[in-house]
Write a protein that holds these residues in place. Sequence first.
Motif: not given
Length: 332
Positions: A175-188
């Motif tokens: 999993i890339s950093k960009d994808e992890a960022e999207v998941l955090f945005d979605l979680n928030d």
Amino acid sequence: MAKPGLKDFVSAKIVDGRVTEDDVITLRRYIYGDMAVSLEEGAALFRLNNADLNYADTWYELFPEAIGDILVHQAVPEGYVSEENADWLIEQVTADGHICTRTELDAVLHVLEKAKQAPERLQHFALRAVANSVISGEGATRSGAELKPGVIADGEVELLRRVLYAGSGSRGIAISKDEAEVLFDLNDATVEAENAPSWSELFAKAVANYLMAMSGFTPPSRDVALAREDWLNQPGGFDGGLGGFFRKMFSGGIGGVRDVYEERDPFAERGAAMAAEIAANEVVTEDEASWLVNRIGRDGILHENEKALLRFIREESPNIHPALQPLMEKIG
């Protein structure tokens, strides 16, 4: 170029307002009559899809299949999506101003799942499209059912899982950093929603995969793949292609990453090297710890899913970075 008559046929169907099963058969004959599908024919299919007509169920099979044949199976080398073709696909999907309808997302995911490698931005585009649909309540769903704004249902979790574990983009493995960022945005964005329980598990494992599993590995480039295509396809290789290999790998957490290499004797040397790299990357580094602390603290709240992520890291990582200790203490 599009075969004679196809453009007129598409125009007639748009006027008619529907695409029947017989129409889908006719479209197959137009498209596959010479055993090849062109970009122009793909554009004609997108035009028909963007008209928002009444479609026979078989249309939802033809559309992603044809787009996949254009971008994956007819590529040189076969299975490797070029930068230009990825740009073409994103342009076609966004041409009508509606980001990834049900059919378009199926086509993008079909390309990602069938490809051996694709530009990372194509996978990120698909992930962002699903995330935006979840937050807004508009856009793509797996079944065509209505979305509830700001709620992650089981269907959306499976869509996210398909994008994340598609075997091509995001360097093919981690999993890339960009994808992890999207998941955090979605979680928030959905922290107070009644999300499906499966979302918590997916979030924790996917972000942990970015932090711990294979942050340094890069698959062969397209140039290298031209010389090694037979190696990638030889009998006894990765069952189900790279996608199947890594989906199995991820299903067992970090331990599953190691176990799957032990099953592949023909790839023992390569597997041993990659397993050693996994072991090294399993420890969360200072940079990764700093990113995680900043990302978790961005909204000032330690969410339940973030607690699940920290527990997962604590259970799997042999060494917890000191920067994470204050967070670890908060989860007990």
